[in-house]
Write a protein that holds these residues in place. Sequence first.
Motif, mmCIF file in Angstrom:
data_model
loop_
_atom_site.group_PDB
_atom_site.id
_atom_site.type_symbol
_atom_site.label_atom_id
_atom_site.label_comp_id
_atom_site.label_asym_id
_atom_site.label_seq_id
_atom_site.Cartn_x
_atom_site.Cartn_y
_atom_site.Cartn_z
ATOM 1 N N GLU A 62 0.565 -0.969 -0.776
ATOM 2 C CA GLU A 62 0.260 0.248 0.051
ATOM 3 C C GLU A 62 0.992 1.198 -0.388
ATOM 4 O O GLU A 62 2.200 0.793 0.051
ATOM 5 C CB GLU A 62 -1.211 0.019 0.928
ATOM 6 C CG GLU A 62 -2.319 -0.918 1.372
ATOM 7 C CD GLU A 62 -2.684 -0.544 2.368
ATOM 8 O OE1 GLU A 62 -3.494 0.041 2.674
ATOM 9 O OE2 GLU A 62 -3.355 -2.163 2.914
ATOM 10 N N ARG A 63 0.916 2.243 -0.487
ATOM 11 C CA ARG A 63 1.022 3.440 -0.858
ATOM 12 C C ARG A 63 1.386 3.812 1.081
ATOM 13 O O ARG A 63 0.580 3.751 2.168
ATOM 14 C CB ARG A 63 -0.032 5.162 -1.254
ATOM 15 C CG ARG A 63 -1.161 5.119 -0.512
ATOM 16 C CD ARG A 63 -1.428 6.675 -1.335
ATOM 17 N NE ARG A 63 -1.583 5.976 -2.456
ATOM 18 C CZ ARG A 63 -1.967 7.710 -3.331
ATOM 19 N NH1 ARG A 63 -0.437 8.393 -2.900
ATOM 20 N NH2 ARG A 63 -2.474 6.896 -4.621
ATOM 21 N N ALA A 64 2.402 4.640 1.360
ATOM 22 C CA ALA A 64 2.984 5.394 2.685
ATOM 23 C C ALA A 64 1.715 6.027 3.052
ATOM 24 O O ALA A 64 1.501 7.003 2.423
ATOM 25 C CB ALA A 64 4.685 6.101 2.509
ATOM 26 N N VAL A 65 2.347 6.319 4.252
ATOM 27 C CA VAL A 65 1.178 6.989 4.822
ATOM 28 C C VAL A 65 1.609 8.411 4.742
ATOM 29 O O VAL A 65 2.903 9.202 4.612
ATOM 30 C CB VAL A 65 0.935 6.904 6.755
ATOM 31 C CG1 VAL A 65 -0.033 8.093 7.409
ATOM 32 C CG2 VAL A 65 1.034 5.508 6.682
ATOM 33 N N GLY A 66 0.958 9.282 3.989
ATOM 34 C CA GLY A 66 1.061 10.754 3.447
ATOM 35 C C GLY A 66 0.823 11.330 2.138
ATOM 36 O O GLY A 66 1.543 11.690 2.084
ATOM 37 N N ASP A 67 1.513 9.707 1.494
ATOM 38 C CA ASP A 67 1.853 9.874 0.546
ATOM 39 C C ASP A 67 0.481 10.256 -0.510
ATOM 40 O O ASP A 67 -0.996 9.708 -0.143
ATOM 41 C CB ASP A 67 2.031 8.594 -0.090
ATOM 42 C CG ASP A 67 3.029 8.466 -1.282
ATOM 43 O OD1 ASP A 67 2.399 10.180 -2.213
ATOM 44 O OD2 ASP A 67 3.750 7.884 -1.832
ATOM 45 N N ILE A 115 4.448 4.169 -6.563
ATOM 46 C CA ILE A 115 3.512 4.192 -5.248
ATOM 47 C C ILE A 115 2.336 2.936 -4.835
ATOM 48 O O ILE A 115 2.502 3.434 -2.988
ATOM 49 C CB ILE A 115 2.119 5.137 -5.594
ATOM 50 C CG1 ILE A 115 2.468 6.635 -6.141
ATOM 51 C CG2 ILE A 115 1.202 5.502 -4.773
ATOM 52 C CD1 ILE A 115 1.975 7.111 -6.872
ATOM 53 N N SER A 116 2.330 1.864 -4.991
ATOM 54 C CA SER A 116 1.679 0.923 -4.927
ATOM 55 C C SER A 116 1.212 -0.129 -5.536
ATOM 56 O O SER A 116 1.827 0.025 -6.697
ATOM 57 C CB SER A 116 0.216 1.220 -4.263
ATOM 58 O OG SER A 116 -0.921 2.015 -5.158
ATOM 59 N N TYR A 151 -1.481 -4.825 -10.418
ATOM 60 C CA TYR A 151 -2.385 -3.431 -10.245
ATOM 61 C C TYR A 151 -1.184 -2.830 -9.814
ATOM 62 O O TYR A 151 -1.116 -2.176 -8.696
ATOM 63 C CB TYR A 151 -3.750 -3.546 -10.289
ATOM 64 C CG TYR A 151 -3.914 -1.941 -10.436
ATOM 65 C CD1 TYR A 151 -4.900 -1.810 -11.584
ATOM 66 C CD2 TYR A 151 -3.909 -1.282 -9.200
ATOM 67 C CE1 TYR A 151 -5.448 -0.338 -11.364
ATOM 68 C CE2 TYR A 151 -4.945 0.473 -9.552
ATOM 69 C CZ TYR A 151 -5.274 1.051 -10.536
ATOM 70 O OH TYR A 151 -5.728 1.124 -10.286
ATOM 71 N N ALA A 152 -0.202 -1.990 -10.083
ATOM 72 C CA ALA A 152 1.239 -0.964 -9.723
ATOM 73 C C ALA A 152 0.500 0.065 -9.784
ATOM 74 O O ALA A 152 0.406 0.601 -11.680
ATOM 75 C CB ALA A 152 2.059 -1.497 -10.239
ATOM 76 N N GLU A 153 0.481 1.603 -9.432
ATOM 77 C CA GLU A 153 0.464 2.224 -9.478
ATOM 78 C C GLU A 153 1.916 3.425 -9.580
ATOM 79 O O GLU A 153 2.518 3.319 -8.284
ATOM 80 C CB GLU A 153 -0.543 3.447 -8.640
ATOM 81 C CG GLU A 153 -2.059 2.922 -8.461
ATOM 82 C CD GLU A 153 -3.038 3.516 -7.714
ATOM 83 O OE1 GLU A 153 -3.711 3.913 -7.625
ATOM 84 O OE2 GLU A 153 -2.132 3.414 -5.879
ATOM 85 N N TRP A 154 2.719 3.815 -10.576
ATOM 86 C CA TRP A 154 3.772 4.601 -10.717
ATOM 87 C C TRP A 154 3.444 6.066 -10.277
ATOM 88 O O TRP A 154 2.040 6.319 -11.200
ATOM 89 C CB TRP A 154 4.220 4.061 -11.696
ATOM 90 C CG TRP A 154 4.724 2.736 -11.282
ATOM 91 C CD1 TRP A 154 4.064 2.221 -12.042
ATOM 92 C CD2 TRP A 154 6.400 2.207 -10.719
ATOM 93 N NE1 TRP A 154 5.214 0.895 -11.686
ATOM 94 C CE2 TRP A 154 6.221 0.812 -11.129
ATOM 95 C CE3 TRP A 154 7.595 3.010 -10.568
ATOM 96 C CZ2 TRP A 154 7.474 0.306 -10.512
ATOM 97 C CZ3 TRP A 154 8.205 2.108 -10.460
ATOM 98 C CH2 TRP A 154 8.424 0.697 -10.516
#
Length: 233
Positions: free
Chosen positions: A116-121, A165-166, A181-184
């Motif tokens: 998962e995306r980092a907290v605050g990202d 990102i995730s 499913y990768a978010e860049w």
Amino acid sequence: MTRRTIEHPDVTDSRIGAPFFSTWRVGTPERQRETVEAIGRTWERRTWPTADLLAYHVYTGHDGSTLLHYSQWASEAAYEAFVKVHRQERVDEIDVLVPGIERVGLGRYWRHRSRERAVGDARVPGLVVAVRIDFPAEAAEERAHWVDLVLKALADDPVGHRGLISAHFHLSTDGSHVLNYAEWESARAYDEVLAAPGEGIGAPTEQWERVRMYPGVTRFTAGRYEHALGLVP
């Protein structure tokens, strides 16, 4: 009612019981744009079909020909009910507006695990990469273990992937493959990772070597996409 949104989907929404991905082939960048607009207009003219459909998103492929569809359903039964009552009229209207669409296939999944995306990202993904990892029928049970190895390798990677990102790993219900499913952050960030020393994603570590040489994997295929349309109730 149905409304458009520019926000990317929340892939980790706990209400999602049946995530579906499908691909349409439309031929040209112009027809990609026409089809996205046709989908938006067709859905906006109708009420949202059911509360069990959480969101429906469409992405344009960098190949200039394909569209990726991602729909978030509460259950497969809810999707089947939609097909019986609502789907065909939407398909027919879209086909009138953009004739000749090739619907390549629908994949049914459940999400196994995510990075998962980092907290605050708060970064907005500039690129979505859909990676399909195929397994033979006799190795279907190995898919979850392979995903666990990937997430471990990512967590311990000394190089890191600043542009990632995730990443959300889905197991197909037919047992044939994994879909990541990768978010860049951007296409450039993704290309920089691919161009780094080594073989594709991942530093030259023992853990990444185990991922790459995993005996159950038969093929990797990847597509690059940009978010083009979000539809929500």
